[in-house]
Enzyme design. Structure first.
Site, PDB file in Angstrom:
ATOM      1  N   ARG A  52      -3.763  -2.903  -5.504  1.00  0.00           N
ATOM      2  CA  ARG A  52      -5.162  -2.229  -5.436  1.00  0.00           C
ATOM      3  C   ARG A  52      -4.805  -0.949  -6.266  1.00  0.00           C
ATOM      4  O   ARG A  52      -4.449  -0.036  -5.280  1.00  0.00           O
ATOM      5  CB  ARG A  52      -5.769  -2.086  -3.995  1.00  0.00           C
ATOM      6  CG  ARG A  52      -6.042  -3.410  -3.367  1.00  0.00           C
ATOM      7  CD  ARG A  52      -6.703  -3.327  -2.174  1.00  0.00           C
ATOM      8  NE  ARG A  52      -5.658  -3.167  -1.232  1.00  0.00           N
ATOM      9  CZ  ARG A  52      -5.629  -3.098   0.062  1.00  0.00           C
ATOM     10  NH1 ARG A  52      -6.841  -3.141   0.500  1.00  0.00           N
ATOM     11  NH2 ARG A  52      -4.593  -2.955   0.842  1.00  0.00           N
ATOM     12  N   ASP A  54      -5.042   2.732  -8.008  1.00  0.00           N
ATOM     13  CA  ASP A  54      -5.711   3.811  -7.509  1.00  0.00           C
ATOM     14  C   ASP A  54      -6.733   4.335  -8.671  1.00  0.00           C
ATOM     15  O   ASP A  54      -6.467   3.753  -9.741  1.00  0.00           O
ATOM     16  CB  ASP A  54      -5.043   5.099  -7.052  1.00  0.00           C
ATOM     17  CG  ASP A  54      -3.858   4.727  -5.831  1.00  0.00           C
ATOM     18  OD1 ASP A  54      -4.238   4.038  -5.066  1.00  0.00           O
ATOM     19  OD2 ASP A  54      -2.921   5.329  -5.780  1.00  0.00           O
ATOM     20  N   TYR A 112       5.926  -1.545 -12.405  1.00  0.00           N
ATOM     21  CA  TYR A 112       4.795  -0.471 -12.588  1.00  0.00           C
ATOM     22  C   TYR A 112       5.961   0.516 -13.803  1.00  0.00           C
ATOM     23  O   TYR A 112       7.077   0.510 -13.620  1.00  0.00           O
ATOM     24  CB  TYR A 112       4.494   0.647 -11.623  1.00  0.00           C
ATOM     25  CG  TYR A 112       3.559   0.078 -10.785  1.00  0.00           C
ATOM     26  CD1 TYR A 112       2.224   0.620 -11.113  1.00  0.00           C
ATOM     27  CD2 TYR A 112       3.735  -0.735  -9.777  1.00  0.00           C
ATOM     28  CE1 TYR A 112       1.074   0.458 -10.185  1.00  0.00           C
ATOM     29  CE2 TYR A 112       2.757  -0.946  -8.808  1.00  0.00           C
ATOM     30  CZ  TYR A 112       1.659  -0.576  -9.080  1.00  0.00           C
ATOM     31  OH  TYR A 112       0.370  -1.185  -8.160  1.00  0.00           O
ATOM     32  N   ARG A 199       3.894   7.161  -7.803  1.00  0.00           N
ATOM     33  CA  ARG A 199       3.474   8.683  -8.175  1.00  0.00           C
ATOM     34  C   ARG A 199       4.374   9.884  -7.348  1.00  0.00           C
ATOM     35  O   ARG A 199       4.661  10.690  -7.948  1.00  0.00           O
ATOM     36  CB  ARG A 199       1.983   9.020  -8.081  1.00  0.00           C
ATOM     37  CG  ARG A 199       1.328   8.241  -8.907  1.00  0.00           C
ATOM     38  CD  ARG A 199      -0.229   7.983  -8.656  1.00  0.00           C
ATOM     39  NE  ARG A 199      -0.665   9.422  -8.471  1.00  0.00           N
ATOM     40  CZ  ARG A 199      -1.945   9.492  -7.942  1.00  0.00           C
ATOM     41  NH1 ARG A 199      -2.659   8.531  -7.177  1.00  0.00           N
ATOM     42  NH2 ARG A 199      -2.395  10.791  -7.886  1.00  0.00           N
TER      43      ARG A 199
END
Length: 265
Positions: A52, A54, A112, A199
């Site tokens: 999911r 952001d 990622y 992040r």
């Protein structure tokens, strides 16, 4: 009932994240995709995703699945659905899967990549697609520090306050920084990620790359398990979900689409 898996590519900048929000005024990726799928299927469709993402986060190979009483075929689930989606979202592939497949729970790893553009003058073409910083970063130091992430650890120091996961234990298989021209890319793969985990990694590594913190600081953060001691969360602009791995028995395609700057390490 038929179960279908789809691979999605999207620009997350215009949306309030993947997941449908309680406020109907917020546009989400899930909302747009379910609306298009429901029209093609001629029935309400509920989707499940591998990760999911952001608000503002992008994807080159997000994997989702849904159930429908009728299977319209691969062309309908790709070309037909794409004709109903905004240009910022595209279905890249569609596959029939059995009921044992689940986009989230069947996944064994997610990957990622985070893109940094290190130049004094910002590029308008990379707006909301990269984090643009004017100073040079010491990528060698960042890579040395990244070794601390490899393996299974408690990642509480890199977990956002709103994270709903029951455990902070995650297994990181890949954590590399590399540079190509003005681009600096963080490539990270793990069995799963906590809220804002990538992040928060990037925020800490930026302090190492700028010389504000030493190489050993990442290890100290892991040992301390205290989010308040770590750096600020990096912006979502440069973050891309680029791959989800599944057991071979599910026959899920590997990454089919990567922007040119998302180079392989």
């Amino acid at each position: 009932m038929h179960r279908i898996a789809l691979g999605l590519e999207y620009d997350g900048a215009p949306f309030s994240g993947w997941q449908i929000q309680s406020s109907s005024e917020l546009e989400t990726l899930q909302g747009k995709v379910e609306e298009a799928l429901s029209k093609v299927a001629n029935q309400p469709i509920k989707t499940f995703c591998a990760g999911r993402t952001d608000a503002g986060v992008h994807a080159t190979n997000q994997v989702i699945h849904f159930d429908a009483s009728i299977n319209r075929g691969a062309n309908a689930w790709t070309i037909g659905v794409n004709s109903l989606l905004p240009p910022s979202i595209r279905v890249r592939w569609a596959r029939d899967v059995d009921e044992s497949f689940h986009a989230r729970f069947s996944a064994i790893a997610r990957r990622y990549q985070y893109l940094i553009y290190s130049q004094k003058i910002k590029s308008p073409l990379l707006w909301q697609k990269a984090v643009q910083i004017p100073e040079e970063l010491d990528v060698s130091l960042m890579n040395q520090a990244a070794l601390a992430l490899i393996g299974e650890h408690n990642f509480s120091a890199f977990r956002a306050a709103g994270c709903q996961s029951r455990s902070s234990q995650r297994n990181v298989m890949v954590a590399n920084w590399y540079k190509k021209g003005p681009f600096i890319i963080f490539d990270v793969q793990a069995n799963a990620f906590l809220l804002h985990m990538v992040r928060n990694f990037v925020g800490a590594f930026l302090d190492v790359g700028r010389g504000r913190k030493g190489v050993e600081w990442i290890s100290e953060l892991l040992d301390g398990e205290d989010r308040s001691l770590a750096s600020a969360t990096a912006p979502p602009d440069g973050l891309f979900l680029v791959g989800v791995d599944y057991p071979a028995a599910h026959h899920i395609p590997e990454n089919l689409s990567l922007p040119l700057f998302l180079i392989e390490s």
